[in-house]
Enzyme design. Structure first.
Site, PDB file in Angstrom:
ATOM      1  N   GLY A  12       0.784  -1.231   0.000  1.00  0.00           N
ATOM      2  CA  GLY A  12       0.000   0.000   0.000  1.00  0.00           C
ATOM      3  C   GLY A  12       0.812   1.275   0.000  1.00  0.00           C
ATOM      4  O   GLY A  12       0.242   2.366   0.004  1.00  0.00           O
ATOM      5  N   GLU A  47       4.144  -6.513   1.725  1.00  0.00           N
ATOM      6  CA  GLU A  47       3.740  -6.953   0.374  1.00  0.00           C
ATOM      7  C   GLU A  47       3.626  -5.779  -0.586  1.00  0.00           C
ATOM      8  O   GLU A  47       2.537  -5.462  -1.062  1.00  0.00           O
ATOM      9  CB  GLU A  47       2.348  -7.600   0.434  1.00  0.00           C
ATOM     10  CG  GLU A  47       2.275  -8.887   1.166  1.00  0.00           C
ATOM     11  CD  GLU A  47       0.838  -9.284   1.458  1.00  0.00           C
ATOM     12  OE1 GLU A  47      -0.070  -8.437   1.384  1.00  0.00           O
ATOM     13  OE2 GLU A  47       0.628 -10.447   1.778  1.00  0.00           O
ATOM     14  N   PRO A  48       4.724  -5.098  -0.864  1.00  0.00           N
ATOM     15  CA  PRO A  48       4.615  -3.971  -1.780  1.00  0.00           C
ATOM     16  C   PRO A  48       4.405  -4.410  -3.233  1.00  0.00           C
ATOM     17  O   PRO A  48       5.021  -5.380  -3.686  1.00  0.00           O
ATOM     18  CB  PRO A  48       5.962  -3.256  -1.627  1.00  0.00           C
ATOM     19  CG  PRO A  48       6.899  -4.289  -1.105  1.00  0.00           C
ATOM     20  CD  PRO A  48       6.101  -5.326  -0.392  1.00  0.00           C
ATOM     21  N   GLY A  49       3.519  -3.746  -3.909  1.00  0.00           N
ATOM     22  CA  GLY A  49       3.325  -3.984  -5.339  1.00  0.00           C
ATOM     23  C   GLY A  49       3.695  -2.708  -6.085  1.00  0.00           C
ATOM     24  O   GLY A  49       4.767  -2.603  -6.691  1.00  0.00           O
ATOM     25  N   ARG A  50       2.824  -1.712  -5.927  1.00  0.00           N
ATOM     26  CA  ARG A  50       3.011  -0.439  -6.627  1.00  0.00           C
ATOM     27  C   ARG A  50       4.387   0.187  -6.371  1.00  0.00           C
ATOM     28  O   ARG A  50       5.035   0.670  -7.293  1.00  0.00           O
ATOM     29  CB  ARG A  50       1.922   0.531  -6.146  1.00  0.00           C
ATOM     30  CG  ARG A  50       1.792   1.802  -6.953  1.00  0.00           C
ATOM     31  CD  ARG A  50       0.858   2.788  -6.246  1.00  0.00           C
ATOM     32  NE  ARG A  50      -0.371   2.185  -5.812  1.00  0.00           N
ATOM     33  CZ  ARG A  50      -1.473   2.088  -6.540  1.00  0.00           C
ATOM     34  NH1 ARG A  50      -1.489   2.566  -7.764  1.00  0.00           N
ATOM     35  NH2 ARG A  50      -2.562   1.529  -6.046  1.00  0.00           N
ATOM     36  N   TYR A  72     -10.239   4.953 -11.550  1.00  0.00           N
ATOM     37  CA  TYR A  72      -9.974   5.666 -10.282  1.00  0.00           C
ATOM     38  C   TYR A  72      -9.721   7.161 -10.477  1.00  0.00           C
ATOM     39  O   TYR A  72      -9.180   7.808  -9.594  1.00  0.00           O
ATOM     40  CB  TYR A  72      -8.718   5.122  -9.591  1.00  0.00           C
ATOM     41  CG  TYR A  72      -8.546   3.640  -9.522  1.00  0.00           C
ATOM     42  CD1 TYR A  72      -9.414   2.847  -8.779  1.00  0.00           C
ATOM     43  CD2 TYR A  72      -7.473   3.017 -10.153  1.00  0.00           C
ATOM     44  CE1 TYR A  72      -9.217   1.482  -8.683  1.00  0.00           C
ATOM     45  CE2 TYR A  72      -7.276   1.653 -10.055  1.00  0.00           C
ATOM     46  CZ  TYR A  72      -8.153   0.891  -9.323  1.00  0.00           C
ATOM     47  OH  TYR A  72      -7.939  -0.457  -9.222  1.00  0.00           O
ATOM     48  N   CYS A 129     -13.978   3.121 -27.704  1.00  0.00           N
ATOM     49  CA  CYS A 129     -15.273   3.717 -27.991  1.00  0.00           C
ATOM     50  C   CYS A 129     -16.011   4.072 -26.700  1.00  0.00           C
ATOM     51  O   CYS A 129     -17.050   3.471 -26.392  1.00  0.00           O
ATOM     52  CB  CYS A 129     -16.062   2.705 -28.796  1.00  0.00           C
ATOM     53  SG  CYS A 129     -16.960   3.483 -30.094  1.00  0.00           S
TER      54      CYS A 129
HETATM   55  C1  LIG Z   1      -3.486  -8.125   0.190  1.00  0.00           C
HETATM   56  C2  LIG Z   1      -2.712  -7.148  -0.609  1.00  0.00           C
HETATM   57  N1  LIG Z   1      -1.379  -7.105  -0.468  1.00  0.00           N
HETATM   58  C3  LIG Z   1      -0.627  -6.264  -1.192  1.00  0.00           C
HETATM   59  C4  LIG Z   1      -1.195  -5.404  -2.109  1.00  0.00           C
HETATM   60  C5  LIG Z   1      -0.298  -4.505  -2.864  1.00  0.00           C
HETATM   61  O1  LIG Z   1      -0.601  -3.174  -2.681  1.00  0.00           O
HETATM   62  P1  LIG Z   1       0.273  -2.036  -3.304  1.00  0.00           P
HETATM   63  O2  LIG Z   1       0.406  -2.304  -4.740  1.00  0.00           O
HETATM   64  O3  LIG Z   1      -0.485  -0.808  -3.027  1.00  0.00           O
HETATM   65  O4  LIG Z   1       1.591  -2.059  -2.604  1.00  0.00           O
HETATM   66  C6  LIG Z   1      -2.577  -5.401  -2.285  1.00  0.00           C
HETATM   67  C7  LIG Z   1      -3.240  -4.446  -3.184  1.00  0.00           C
HETATM   68  O5  LIG Z   1      -3.715  -3.415  -2.746  1.00  0.00           O
HETATM   69  C8  LIG Z   1      -3.354  -6.302  -1.519  1.00  0.00           C
HETATM   70  O6  LIG Z   1      -4.663  -6.367  -1.679  1.00  0.00           O
HETATM   71  N1  LIG Z   2      -5.525  -1.918  -8.893  1.00  0.00           N
HETATM   72  C1  LIG Z   2      -5.431  -0.788  -8.016  1.00  0.00           C
HETATM   73  C2  LIG Z   2      -5.041  -1.042  -6.625  1.00  0.00           C
HETATM   74  C3  LIG Z   2      -5.690  -2.209  -5.976  1.00  0.00           C
HETATM   75  C4  LIG Z   2      -4.639  -3.102  -5.516  1.00  0.00           C
HETATM   76  C5  LIG Z   2      -5.076  -4.475  -5.157  1.00  0.00           C
HETATM   77  N2  LIG Z   2      -5.554  -4.651  -3.812  1.00  0.00           N
HETATM   78  C6  LIG Z   2      -4.721   0.351  -8.670  1.00  0.00           C
HETATM   79  O1  LIG Z   2      -4.545   0.293  -9.848  1.00  0.00           O
HETATM   80  O2  LIG Z   2      -4.389   1.324  -8.085  1.00  0.00           O
END
Ligand SMILES: Cc1ncc(COP(=O)(O)O)c(C=O)c1O
Ligand SMILES: N[C@@H](CCCC[NH3+])C(=O)O
Length: 444
Positions: free
Chosen positions: A248, A290-293, A334, A361
């Site tokens: 997050g 658990e970083p993604g973004r 969003y 479209c």
């Molecule tokens: C359970 C969980 N972990 C990790 C993430 C990764 O979040 P972010 O990409 O904001 O770091 C998410 C997406 O929000 C999630 O739902």
């Molecule tokens: N998909 C979203 C965030 C949700 C992440 C998954 N829990 C985004 O593009 O910002």
């Protein structure tokens, strides 16, 4: 405007990423094209890990692969010593295809199917993050059948309202995810799991939302959870091994965003958990994140070719590109904001304000409203920044647009890591309904 990582301007005056000319990439691989700055992904991964090492805390940094799940990215995560969060059979399958160490994979999801859970148990997954009672029963059933034992975390919702878009909030009470911490559900789940020999309860998990700029939410969540863990230690002799505080961590898409440096989130979380554990006389748990973004978001750019324009006198000028909500649905979903430049003159003075339209479209298919740009010529390459997370992974085939190719750029070299879809690919799963005779009739 901000150039992240290795993004810069080369001697030819063009945008470059990973030491590779963006225009050359567009010419070589076509557009729309996702390009990742591999060095920046590595830097982010190492930054998170270093922070834990600095504080002497046992940890796992699990890449949330939903942000961008491909074989190449999963391999990179493995090479950087990350763990992996997957949320579906598809992501697990991808991780396996990439040769990712299965004991470092954590399986998430609020509605994992029997098949998905079976697959997880069969491959010997590192842990299952159990989301609800239905899943607890299903997993027990599967483990009993297979005479297996599952390592689990219980996902709890601590009742935190993080400041972010409503659709990406996940830790509040009224959420589809997790066991509620306040109303007794989490405690009942713990009791149920502890009483069952098919489970090893490693600890608890929470994730309060995405694109969060403050640490307050994480700190509050940690506080609520550790208080509960202290109570569970006394009531059930449950000693948590793991406290997973999810992902997050926000990133900078535009000047409006003011994230902390990625390591600062971690540092504050560690300090807080250490002091909470000490004050409750608890052993310091491993901290998992658990970083993604924040691992891949600002490392990705999308290159588009500009096409048609439309002036609405006195209102605005639309400049359309050869992609849109099919490769990046975030603005439509969003109201996400992005910055962009012309790849042939990224630093040129802005002469006009244009709104970047996609080619789908839908009136809502706009990528950027009111973008200052130098006078743009025909068929320019437009580079949109910070598209690395939830861009390609949320891409779709709306209007039967093939999904873009993806390239990794590092040290002056580019590698194609996902091929561009073709029209043939789009038809791959289509089956005819009418026989050829009927088709003939239908045409008449
Ligand atoms: C359970 C969980 N972990 C990790 C993430 C990764 O979040 P972010 O990409 O904001 O770091 C998410 C997406 O929000 C999630 O739902
Ligand atoms: N998909 C979203 C965030 C949700 C992440 C998954 N829990 C985004 O593009 O910002």
């Amino acid at each position: 405007m901000h150039f992240h990582g290795t993004i810069g301007v080369n001697q030819a005056g063009n945008l470059e990423i990973g030491g590779v000319d963006a225009i050359e990439l567009a010419n070589r691989y076509g557009t729309p094209l996702y390009v990742y700055d591999v060095a920046l992904i590595r830097e982010r991964a190492r930054g998170f890990k270093r922070e834990f090492e600095k504080h002497g805390v046992k940890a796992q940094v699990a890449y949330a692969s939903k942000a961008f799940s491909t074989i190449a990215m999963t391999q990179l995560a493995a090479e950087e010593g990350l763990s992996l969060d997957v949320v579906s059979g598809g992501e697990l399958y991808t991780a396996r295809a990439a040769g990712f160490p299965v004991e470092k994979i954590h399986f998430h999801g609020n509605n994992k199917s029997r098949e998905e859970l079976e697959m997880a148990i069969d491959v010997g997954i590192g842990c299952v993050v159990v989301d609800n009672f239905h899943e607890l029963a299903l997993l027990k059933d599967i483990c009993a059948e297979k005479q297996a034992k599952a390592s689990i975390l219980l996902r709890v919702t601590p009742g935190i309202e993080a400041h972010t878009h409503d659709y990406i909030l996940t830790g509040q009470e009224d959420s589809k995810f997790g066991f509620d911490l306040q109303n007794g559900q989490a405690e009942l789940a713990l009791k149920t799991a502890l009483d069952d020999s098919h489970f090893e309860v490693l600890g608890v998990h929470c994730h309060i939302g995405s694109q969060i700029f403050e640490t307050t939410g994480f700190i509050l969540a940690a506080k609520k959870i550790v208080e509960k863990l202290a109570y569970w230690k006394n009531s059930y002799s449950f000693k948590t091994k793991v406290l997973n505080l999810g992902g997050g961590f926000g990133i900078r898409y535009t000047d409006e965003d003011r994230p902390l440096p990625p390591s600062a989130y971690v540092s504050e979380i560690i300090t807080e958990v250490k002091s909470l554990a000490a004050s409750h006389s608890m052993e310091m748990p491993e901290i998992w994140i658990e970083p993604g973004r924040s691992l891949v978001g600002d490392a990705g750019i999308t290159l588009y070719k500009t096409g048609s324009t439309k002036e609405v006198p006195g209102v605005r000028k639309y400049l359309a590109v050869d992609g849109g909500m099919s490769d990046n649905i975030r603005p439509a979903l969003y109201q996400a904001k992005y910055e962009a430049v012309l790849a042939s003159r990224p630093l040129a003075e802005a002469k006009e304000t244009v709104s970047i339209a996609g080619k789908c479209c839908e009136s809502g298919d706009m990528l950027i409203w009111d973008l200052p740009l130098p006078d743009s010529g025909k068929q320019e390459i437009l580079a949109v920044f910070c598209t690395g997370a939830y861009g390609y992974s949320m891409a779709n085939n709306y209007n039967r647009l093939p999904r873009p190719a993806v390239v990794f750029a590092e040290n002056g070299e580019a590698a194609l890591v996902v091929k561009r879809e073709t029209y043939e690919d789009l038809l791959q799963h289509d089956l005819p309904y009418l026989s050829s005779v009927k088709k003939e009739t239908a045409r008449k």
